[in-house]
Design a protein around this motif. Structure first.
Motif: not given
Length: 195
Positions: A22, A25-26, A39, A43, A45, A49, A55, A69
């Motif tokens: 996560f 991903r950020r 966020e 992280m 999301y 999720d 994942w 994902r």
């Protein structure tokens, strides 16, 4: 370098790997792409999720190199289902509603791939291998989950590399320009893919 398929049921076996995914991903979507996404605690999301999703992480120890994902098209959480269907239903203002050539499926044999990324920190020298590992693990995880197809929004240049990755991919919608990128919905036949 290794691949791990994470879930709410097994994430405790993998230390910080889920949190690191996560965080990566950020870095990819919020910091690099400048997307306006939720966020917290460093992280990224979203509403997809949930325990229904899985994942996939390509990683070198705790360092995330790439991720994806998978969400079942039968998922439902409040008003939300999965990203492509919710975009088609007009629930997501950043993704055009005419992204698919057909009604978004609700089918236990079809899963959605989303939040696909390769970390900016992944060296160019290993990116092709990282892509291959990501696709192989996605296909394997989807098959283990009972999927026969995976639908997703991917870069519109997919015809150049899909065959190299051994994927049976077909267009499922028009080329879209959103968030500064040309993308397209595709359908991936994972039942016929053997890695």
């Amino acid at each position: 370098m290794q691949t791990t398929t994470l879930s709410f049921a097994n994430m405790h076996n993998h230390g910080e790997l889920m949190a690191n995914l996560f965080r990566a991903r950020r870095d990819s979507f919020i910091l690099r792409n400048q997307w306006d996404l939720p966020e917290a605690l460093g992280m990224e999301y979203d509403q997809y999720d949930t325990p229904a999703s899985r994942w996939i992480a390509v990683h070198d120890g705790p360092q995330i190199l790439a991720g994806i994902r998978l969400t079942p098209t039968t998922a439902r959480c409040g008003i939300y289902t999965y990203m492509i269907r919710d975009a088609q239903r007009g629930l997501l203002e950043t993704i055009p509603s005419d992204l698919l050539d057909f009604e978004a499926p609700i089918d236990r044999d079809i899963w959605e791939s989303s939040r696909v990324f390769v970390s900016n920190d992944t060296p160019m020298a290993i990116r092709r291998r990282v892509h291959a590992l990501l696709i192989t693990e996605m296909t394997k995880a989807a098959q283990e989950l009972g999927a026969k197809k995976v639908i997703g929004i991917i870069p519109a240049n997919w015809p150049r590399w899909a065959g190299r990755c051994g994927l049976d991919v077909s267009a499922a919608g028009r080329v879209l320009e959103f968030e500064g990128y040309d993308s397209q919905c595709v359908s991936i036949n994972v039942a016929a893919t053997h890695h």
